[in-house]
Write a protein that holds these residues in place. Structure first.
Motif, PDB file in Angstrom:
ATOM      1  N   LEU A  84       1.089  -1.028   0.003  1.00 39.02           N
ATOM      2  CA  LEU A  84       0.335  -0.450   0.293  1.00 39.02           C
ATOM      3  C   LEU A  84       0.618   1.230   0.012  1.00 39.02           C
ATOM      4  O   LEU A  84       1.380   1.389   0.869  1.00 39.02           O
ATOM      5  CB  LEU A  84      -0.741   0.141   1.089  1.00 39.02           C
ATOM      6  CG  LEU A  84      -1.636   1.715   1.543  1.00 39.02           C
ATOM      7  CD1 LEU A  84      -2.876   1.037   0.471  1.00 39.02           C
ATOM      8  CD2 LEU A  84      -2.613   0.709   2.797  1.00 39.02           C
ATOM      9  N   ASP A  85       1.035   2.167  -0.826  1.00 40.04           N
ATOM     10  CA  ASP A  85       1.626   3.219  -1.474  1.00 40.04           C
ATOM     11  C   ASP A  85       0.753   4.617  -0.422  1.00 40.04           C
ATOM     12  O   ASP A  85      -0.526   4.880  -1.154  1.00 40.04           O
ATOM     13  CB  ASP A  85       1.966   3.330  -2.319  1.00 40.04           C
ATOM     14  CG  ASP A  85       3.060   4.662  -2.328  1.00 40.04           C
ATOM     15  OD1 ASP A  85       3.361   5.186  -1.532  1.00 40.04           O
ATOM     16  OD2 ASP A  85       3.213   5.651  -3.644  1.00 40.04           O
ATOM     17  N   PHE A  86       1.334   4.752   0.920  1.00 42.43           N
ATOM     18  CA  PHE A  86       0.269   6.702   1.572  1.00 42.43           C
ATOM     19  C   PHE A  86       1.614   6.716   1.834  1.00 42.43           C
ATOM     20  O   PHE A  86       2.801   6.760   2.079  1.00 42.43           O
ATOM     21  CB  PHE A  86      -0.528   5.750   2.642  1.00 42.43           C
ATOM     22  CG  PHE A  86      -0.265   4.965   2.964  1.00 42.43           C
ATOM     23  CD1 PHE A  86       0.621   6.215   4.613  1.00 42.43           C
ATOM     24  CD2 PHE A  86       0.828   3.516   3.831  1.00 42.43           C
ATOM     25  CE1 PHE A  86       0.671   5.026   5.894  1.00 42.43           C
ATOM     26  CE2 PHE A  86       1.267   3.245   4.912  1.00 42.43           C
ATOM     27  CZ  PHE A  86       1.052   4.378   5.649  1.00 42.43           C
ATOM     28  N   ALA A  87       0.879   8.529   1.917  1.00 41.87           N
ATOM     29  CA  ALA A  87       1.966   8.914   2.729  1.00 41.87           C
ATOM     30  C   ALA A  87       0.702  10.095   3.535  1.00 41.87           C
ATOM     31  O   ALA A  87      -0.449  10.341   3.279  1.00 41.87           O
ATOM     32  CB  ALA A  87       2.361  10.330   1.827  1.00 41.87           C
ATOM     33  N   LEU A  88       1.743  10.255   4.798  1.00 46.86           N
ATOM     34  CA  LEU A  88       0.717  11.774   5.786  1.00 46.86           C
ATOM     35  C   LEU A  88       1.843  12.674   6.015  1.00 46.86           C
ATOM     36  O   LEU A  88       2.664  12.862   5.964  1.00 46.86           O
ATOM     37  CB  LEU A  88       1.570   9.910   7.071  1.00 46.86           C
ATOM     38  CG  LEU A  88       0.463  10.979   8.433  1.00 46.86           C
ATOM     39  CD1 LEU A  88      -1.169  11.273   8.014  1.00 46.86           C
ATOM     40  CD2 LEU A  88       0.717   9.867   9.818  1.00 46.86           C
ATOM     41  N   ARG A  89       0.857  13.280   6.095  1.00 46.26           N
ATOM     42  CA  ARG A  89       1.899  14.843   6.118  1.00 46.26           C
ATOM     43  C   ARG A  89       1.633  15.628   7.485  1.00 46.26           C
ATOM     44  O   ARG A  89       0.071  15.280   7.656  1.00 46.26           O
ATOM     45  CB  ARG A  89       1.264  15.433   4.990  1.00 46.26           C
ATOM     46  CG  ARG A  89       1.443  15.489   3.967  1.00 46.26           C
ATOM     47  CD  ARG A  89       1.577  15.812   2.384  1.00 46.26           C
ATOM     48  NE  ARG A  89       2.021  15.667   1.428  1.00 46.26           N
ATOM     49  CZ  ARG A  89       2.586  15.869   0.515  1.00 46.26           C
ATOM     50  NH1 ARG A  89       3.376  16.928   0.672  1.00 46.26           N
ATOM     51  NH2 ARG A  89       3.671  15.225  -0.640  1.00 46.26           N
ATOM     52  N   VAL A  90       2.278  16.163   8.517  1.00 40.99           N
ATOM     53  CA  VAL A  90       1.264  16.576   9.319  1.00 40.99           C
ATOM     54  C   VAL A  90       1.820  18.177   9.683  1.00 40.99           C
ATOM     55  O   VAL A  90       3.132  18.436   8.978  1.00 40.99           O
ATOM     56  CB  VAL A  90       2.243  16.010  10.611  1.00 40.99           C
ATOM     57  CG1 VAL A  90       1.970  16.926  11.860  1.00 40.99           C
ATOM     58  CG2 VAL A  90       1.746  15.069  10.949  1.00 40.99           C
TER      59      VAL A  90
END
Length: 95
Positions: free
Chosen positions: A89-95
């Protein structure tokens, strides 16, 4: 936990104090994968000699063959296919 490839190894491991004995059915014979009946026979021998021990089946077990490895003397079944065959699963998390 001790990995074993035969009933004799499993009995020796349990006799030496192993709490969990992992029996890998694909390693029980030098050529090919034995039928699950050999795993069940080894598990039954182990439980007869060490009733308080835990028997774990592992090695080459997939969802399609899982029912063949379930039995009264097998306490735990490990299936690596649940993790190593899972799609990425390709995902990103930006905070």
């Amino acid at each position: 936990e001790v990995e074993c490839s035969s009933a004799e190894e499993a009995l020796a491991a349990a006799g030496a104090g192993a709490d969990i004995v992992l029996i890998m059915p694909e390693r029980c014979l030098l050529t090919g994968r034995p039928p699950p009946q050999e795993l069940h026979a080894a598990a039954a021998r182990l439980k007869a000699a060490h009733p308080g021990g835990t028997v774990e089946a592992s090695g080459g077990i997939v969802l399609e063959t899982l029912p063949q490895f379930l039995g009264p003397h097998v306490d735990v079944v490990s299936m690596g296919c649940l993790t190593h065959s899972a799609p990425a699963l390709d995902f990103a998390l930006r905070v």
